[in-house]
Design an enzyme around this catalytic site. Structure first.
Site, PDB file in Angstrom:
ATOM      1  N   ILE A  44       0.904  -1.152   0.000  1.00  0.00           N
ATOM      2  CA  ILE A  44       0.000   0.000   0.000  1.00  0.00           C
ATOM      3  C   ILE A  44       0.935   1.192   0.000  1.00  0.00           C
ATOM      4  O   ILE A  44       1.620   1.449   0.983  1.00  0.00           O
ATOM      5  CB  ILE A  44      -0.919   0.087   1.242  1.00  0.00           C
ATOM      6  CG1 ILE A  44      -1.946  -1.045   1.276  1.00  0.00           C
ATOM      7  CG2 ILE A  44      -1.644   1.439   1.256  1.00  0.00           C
ATOM      8  CD1 ILE A  44      -2.912  -0.971   2.459  1.00  0.00           C
ATOM      9  N   TYR A  45       1.005   1.890  -1.125  1.00  0.00           N
ATOM     10  CA  TYR A  45       1.872   3.057  -1.235  1.00  0.00           C
ATOM     11  C   TYR A  45       1.051   4.249  -1.681  1.00  0.00           C
ATOM     12  O   TYR A  45       0.213   4.135  -2.582  1.00  0.00           O
ATOM     13  CB  TYR A  45       3.014   2.821  -2.231  1.00  0.00           C
ATOM     14  CG  TYR A  45       4.050   1.821  -1.753  1.00  0.00           C
ATOM     15  CD1 TYR A  45       4.503   1.839  -0.436  1.00  0.00           C
ATOM     16  CD2 TYR A  45       4.566   0.876  -2.607  1.00  0.00           C
ATOM     17  CE1 TYR A  45       5.448   0.925  -0.007  1.00  0.00           C
ATOM     18  CE2 TYR A  45       5.525  -0.033  -2.183  1.00  0.00           C
ATOM     19  CZ  TYR A  45       5.967  -0.002  -0.878  1.00  0.00           C
ATOM     20  OH  TYR A  45       6.903  -0.891  -0.451  1.00  0.00           O
ATOM     21  N   GLY A 104      -4.542   5.961   1.958  1.00  0.00           N
ATOM     22  CA  GLY A 104      -4.094   4.662   2.462  1.00  0.00           C
ATOM     23  C   GLY A 104      -5.243   3.884   3.077  1.00  0.00           C
ATOM     24  O   GLY A 104      -5.349   2.665   2.899  1.00  0.00           O
ATOM     25  N   ASN A 146       9.520   1.780   9.964  1.00  0.00           N
ATOM     26  CA  ASN A 146       8.501   2.596   9.302  1.00  0.00           C
ATOM     27  C   ASN A 146       7.360   2.851  10.298  1.00  0.00           C
ATOM     28  O   ASN A 146       6.310   2.217  10.251  1.00  0.00           O
ATOM     29  CB  ASN A 146       7.996   1.903   8.030  1.00  0.00           C
ATOM     30  CG  ASN A 146       7.099   2.785   7.194  1.00  0.00           C
ATOM     31  OD1 ASN A 146       6.582   3.794   7.656  1.00  0.00           O
ATOM     32  ND2 ASN A 146       6.897   2.382   5.951  1.00  0.00           N
ATOM     33  N   GLU A 147       7.604   3.793  11.194  1.00  0.00           N
ATOM     34  CA  GLU A 147       6.651   4.071  12.276  1.00  0.00           C
ATOM     35  C   GLU A 147       5.283   4.499  11.753  1.00  0.00           C
ATOM     36  O   GLU A 147       4.257   4.144  12.329  1.00  0.00           O
ATOM     37  CB  GLU A 147       7.210   5.138  13.221  1.00  0.00           C
ATOM     38  CG  GLU A 147       8.377   4.655  14.074  1.00  0.00           C
ATOM     39  CD  GLU A 147       8.029   3.477  14.978  1.00  0.00           C
ATOM     40  OE1 GLU A 147       6.863   3.366  15.429  1.00  0.00           O
ATOM     41  OE2 GLU A 147       8.923   2.645  15.229  1.00  0.00           O
ATOM     42  N   TYR A 170      -1.230   0.323  10.562  1.00  0.00           N
ATOM     43  CA  TYR A 170      -1.710  -1.061  10.622  1.00  0.00           C
ATOM     44  C   TYR A 170      -2.213  -1.422  12.010  1.00  0.00           C
ATOM     45  O   TYR A 170      -3.225  -2.118  12.140  1.00  0.00           O
ATOM     46  CB  TYR A 170      -0.635  -2.035  10.129  1.00  0.00           C
ATOM     47  CG  TYR A 170      -0.395  -1.888   8.646  1.00  0.00           C
ATOM     48  CD1 TYR A 170      -1.430  -2.070   7.730  1.00  0.00           C
ATOM     49  CD2 TYR A 170       0.847  -1.525   8.147  1.00  0.00           C
ATOM     50  CE1 TYR A 170      -1.232  -1.902   6.376  1.00  0.00           C
ATOM     51  CE2 TYR A 170       1.059  -1.364   6.792  1.00  0.00           C
ATOM     52  CZ  TYR A 170       0.013  -1.553   5.910  1.00  0.00           C
ATOM     53  OH  TYR A 170       0.206  -1.386   4.570  1.00  0.00           O
ATOM     54  N   LYS A 175      -3.584   0.636  14.104  1.00  0.00           N
ATOM     55  CA  LYS A 175      -4.872   1.322  14.206  1.00  0.00           C
ATOM     56  C   LYS A 175      -5.976   0.509  13.518  1.00  0.00           C
ATOM     57  O   LYS A 175      -7.130   0.522  13.945  1.00  0.00           O
ATOM     58  CB  LYS A 175      -4.762   2.711  13.567  1.00  0.00           C
ATOM     59  CG  LYS A 175      -6.050   3.526  13.563  1.00  0.00           C
ATOM     60  CD  LYS A 175      -5.883   4.803  12.775  1.00  0.00           C
ATOM     61  CE  LYS A 175      -6.014   4.458  11.323  1.00  0.00           C
ATOM     62  NZ  LYS A 175      -6.382   5.415  10.382  1.00  0.00           N
TER      63      LYS A 175
END
Length: 173
Positions: free
Chosen positions: A97-98, A109, A136-137, A143, A145
């Protein structure tokens, strides 16, 4: 911001997928990785042949987020043997997912994730899973969430550099 439309991608979208894939991956990871590693990864991961092969795989699905005629993000999910690791028939992998940096924080997103969840449900999958770089905080927070929990780790090779990805999954109700 005008509304975002999510469309399933096909062979006609190959160049769009290449361009948005290179742009979003670069925007997300260039600051934290060497130029050589990024160059090698991008050259290997977004070739015409590789994207054509992925688009032709009946177990892989691409979706592009559009704002009018502008692609602003994309999703790639894999089922069955197309999955990069688990290859569990009851799961769907979110491989990518970018979202363009210009559209971070604008729910693109979330719309792409919602499409992944809808795809998993339509395929009668029991859970979604993915790998996300441990540093990748932003993605980890997103994710978590959305109800994902860590269940393992694996190595992701970027160029010649090994990085640790956290593997996360979410059971589907």
């Amino acid at each position: 911001m005008s509304s975002i439309i999510i469309n399933k991608a096909g062979e006609k979208d190959l160049e769009t997928l290449q361009n948005i894939g290179i742009q979003t991956f670069s925007e997300t990871f260039s600051e934290d990785n060497s130029e050589e590693a990024m160059k090698k990864y991008l050259e290997e991961s977004f070739t015409t042949e590789k994207i054509e092969s992925e688009l032709a795989n009946p177990d892989s699905f691409f979706y592009i987020a559009w704002e009018e005629d502008n692609p602003v993000g994309y999703l790639k999910v894999n089922s069955g043997k197309a999955q990069t690791e688990l290859q569990d028939e009851t799961s769907l992998e979110i491989e990518r997912i970018y979202v363009k940096k210009s559209h971070h924080g604008k729910k693109v997103g979330q719309l792409l994730y919602d499409q992944a969840l809808e795809t998993a449900k339509s395929l009668h999958k029991a859970y979604l899973w993915l790998g996300v770089w441990e540093q990748n905080e932003r993605a980890l927070s997103f994710y978590r969430k959305n109800g994902f929990v860590e269940f393992d780790k694996h190595i992701f090779v970027l160029g010649d550099e090994e990085q640790t990805d956290l593997m996360m999954k979410k059971m589907i109700d």
